[in-house]
Design a protein around this motif. Structure first.
Motif, mmCIF file in Angstrom:
data_model
loop_
_atom_site.group_PDB
_atom_site.id
_atom_site.type_symbol
_atom_site.label_atom_id
_atom_site.label_comp_id
_atom_site.label_asym_id
_atom_site.label_seq_id
_atom_site.Cartn_x
_atom_site.Cartn_y
_atom_site.Cartn_z
ATOM 1 N N THR A 101 108.022 157.576 5.426
ATOM 2 C CA THR A 101 107.350 156.047 5.340
ATOM 3 C C THR A 101 107.144 155.438 4.067
ATOM 4 O O THR A 101 107.353 154.320 3.926
ATOM 5 C CB THR A 101 106.055 156.058 6.558
ATOM 6 O OG1 THR A 101 106.447 156.847 7.726
ATOM 7 C CG2 THR A 101 105.649 154.634 6.681
ATOM 8 N N ALA A 105 109.021 152.184 1.879
ATOM 9 C CA ALA A 105 108.325 151.232 1.044
ATOM 10 C C ALA A 105 108.895 151.064 -0.208
ATOM 11 O O ALA A 105 109.022 150.105 -0.845
ATOM 12 C CB ALA A 105 106.822 151.675 0.597
ATOM 13 N N ARG A 117 114.474 156.236 7.238
ATOM 14 C CA ARG A 117 114.109 156.242 8.794
ATOM 15 C C ARG A 117 114.637 157.351 9.424
ATOM 16 O O ARG A 117 114.099 157.938 10.421
ATOM 17 C CB ARG A 117 114.572 154.917 9.412
ATOM 18 C CG ARG A 117 114.051 153.568 8.706
ATOM 19 C CD ARG A 117 112.560 153.672 8.940
ATOM 20 N NE ARG A 117 111.896 153.476 10.252
ATOM 21 C CZ ARG A 117 110.942 153.422 10.504
ATOM 22 N NH1 ARG A 117 109.876 153.584 9.619
ATOM 23 N NH2 ARG A 117 110.258 153.487 11.916
ATOM 24 N N ARG A 176 106.270 145.909 2.118
ATOM 25 C CA ARG A 176 106.019 147.519 1.545
ATOM 26 C C ARG A 176 104.710 147.851 1.558
ATOM 27 O O ARG A 176 104.510 149.053 1.582
ATOM 28 C CB ARG A 176 106.607 147.260 0.058
ATOM 29 C CG ARG A 176 107.983 146.785 -0.034
ATOM 30 C CD ARG A 176 108.422 146.771 -1.613
ATOM 31 N NE ARG A 176 109.818 146.304 -1.935
ATOM 32 C CZ ARG A 176 111.046 147.203 -1.740
ATOM 33 N NH1 ARG A 176 110.723 148.216 -1.407
ATOM 34 N NH2 ARG A 176 112.414 146.459 -1.768
ATOM 35 N N PHE A 179 104.130 149.559 4.724
ATOM 36 C CA PHE A 179 104.473 151.035 4.725
ATOM 37 C C PHE A 179 103.752 151.789 4.132
ATOM 38 O O PHE A 179 103.427 153.187 4.426
ATOM 39 C CB PHE A 179 105.963 150.970 4.148
ATOM 40 C CG PHE A 179 107.177 150.788 5.094
ATOM 41 C CD1 PHE A 179 107.953 151.644 5.952
ATOM 42 C CD2 PHE A 179 107.275 149.348 5.548
ATOM 43 C CE1 PHE A 179 108.950 151.207 6.766
ATOM 44 C CE2 PHE A 179 108.406 148.867 6.572
ATOM 45 C CZ PHE A 179 109.088 149.910 7.027
#
Length: 432
Positions: A101, A105, A117, A176, A179
């Motif tokens: 995760t 970003a 992902r 960003r 994330f």
């Protein structure tokens, strides 16, 4: 199908403890982190689409790749966790999805985000199944429906928080930062989990000897009763999967709600569903104190109630009555999942509970959460969404039928089942 000998799980602790609730809180928090990491993408999709000039298919693929990884890896990673240690495995999973995760970003292109992902999906693949096995291991058997339902409710809460928090942070500080916040929180929770939860307090010590696949197969699939349990849980979640996608469309299309209000209303319905999951599990455990064999009958009542409420809701015209009936249906529709988890755990050795829950999760996805939106959408394209949603009582009735067939076998298993004879029978005697 020939019936294998029934093997009933070893009892867990005799009473609840502060340690057990701490483990539950950490496990619940990590499940929320799991689904927040999934849902934060949905909160920032419009920003990504505009910044990178993405098409709708590319935007959808960023979510689909997570589901693909989870679907392919749930079973093997859950089995590995059962064999090599659940605590270290869960720490590794949470660390991976949190770092991935954070990696999102830093992504500068669609392909970099797609890879990030994919890693999120790899990390999350087995958390739900192994996490619930850990929770069940530190609580008495009589609380299994309650704990299964409560734990699963964390996924719904995580979805709500992920979208809400991700959207707020993205609006204020950029996508960003959203994330970064969710990935960082996951790393903190993962570290706390490793420091506090101990493998030695989770039951049988994992064995690394050669696995006897035939014995494992019989434990997981060798009884009609388990097949019926898997089917009941998966078919009932068809409705939850369909509504999670189409409820916002129903509200905007037939109630003329603006998008923001439809989103808030959908979140409220999801909260009702989460509360219902917990409440239904508690009721099931309380009723089972007098008669442990009652669980399938309780789940049967939930399935029939959901069928009636869904039928009434989508036969009614848009309005307050329809919304009230949808809320009533969501209150009970997911109640079967927690009881099914307890039933599966009661029928299998504790040493393979992570793997058992992986099979249950697989059936939930393949029979319910995945086909629910797809089948409903295909029908809606032909006859309209309002009429397509009339299909929802059907999976509830199929769930009810499987529970009718299961209740006699489950009662006999609870009356006559023997404690598991030496978990080592899952492994080759020569250890080769």
């Amino acid at each position: 199908m020939a019936h294998a000998a029934v093997v009933i799980d070893q009892p867990g602790p005799e009473r609840t403890s502060a340690y057990g609730w701490i483990v539950f809180a950490l496990s619940f928090g990590l499940l929320m982190s799991d689904h927040m990491a999934r849902q934060v993408l949905n909160a920032v999709n419009p920003l990504l689409k505009a910044e990178w000039n993405l098409g709708d298919a590319e935007v959808a693929s960023l979510s689909s790749v997570v589901a693909l990884a989870v679907g392919l890896l749930t079973f093997p990673l859950s089995l590995a966790a059962d064999r090599f240690g659940r605590v270290r495995s869960l720490f590794a999973m949470a660390t991976l999805w949190s770092l991935a995760t954070l990696g999102g970003a830093l992504a500068q292109s669609y392909h970099q985000m797609l890879f990030a992902r994919l890693l999120v999906g790899v990390g999350e693949a087995a958390y739900g199944s192994v996490g619930i096995a850990v929770v069940l291991a530190v609580f008495p058997v009589g609380l299994r429906s309650t704990l299964s339902s409560s734990f699963l409710a964390g996924s719904v809460v995580g979805q709500m928080v992920g979208v809400a928090v991700g959207g707020q942070i993205a609006a204020a500080h950029g996508w960003r930062s959203a994330f970064e916040a969710i990935g960082g929180a996951g790393l903190v929770l993962a570290a706390l989990y490793l420091l506090i939860v101990r493998e030695s307090r989770l039951g049988p010590v994992p064995s690394r000897e050669k696995l006897d696949w035939r014995v494992l197969g019989r434990q997981l699939f060798g009884r009609r009763l388990l097949w019926l349990t898997y089917f009941a849980s998966g078919s009932q979640l068809f409705c939850a999967g369909a509504l999670s996608v189409f409820l916002p469309l129903l509200l905007t299309r037939y109630y003329a709600m603006p998008i923001d209000r439809a989103g808030r209303t959908t979140a409220l319905f999801l909260l009702v569903c989460a509360i219902g999951m917990v409440t239904c599990g508690v009721v099931g455990d309380r009723l089972a104190r007098r008669d442990p064999a009652i669980k399938p009958r309780v789940a049967l009542v939930y399935a029939l109630m959901a069928a009636v409420f869904f039928a009434g809701a989508f036969l009614a015209p848009p309005g307050a009555v329809q919304l009230a009936l949808i809320g009533c249906a969501l209150l009970v529709v997911a109640g079967v999942a927690g009881i099914a988890g307890a039933m599966a755990a009661n029928l299998t050795p504790r040493a393979i509970h992570g793997t058992v829950m992986a099979v249950l999760a697989l059936s939930n996805n393949l029979l319910g959460l995945a086909p629910g939106p797809f089948v409903t959408g295909m029908i809606a394209d032909r006859i309209g969404l309002d009429k397509a949603l009339l299909i929802l009582p059907v999976p509830c009735l199929l769930c009810a039928l499987s529970l009718v067939l299961a209740r006699g076998d489950y009662a006999r298993a609870m009356r006559h089942g023997q404690p598991p004879v030496a978990e080592v029978h899952l492994y080759s005697s020569d250890g080769s």
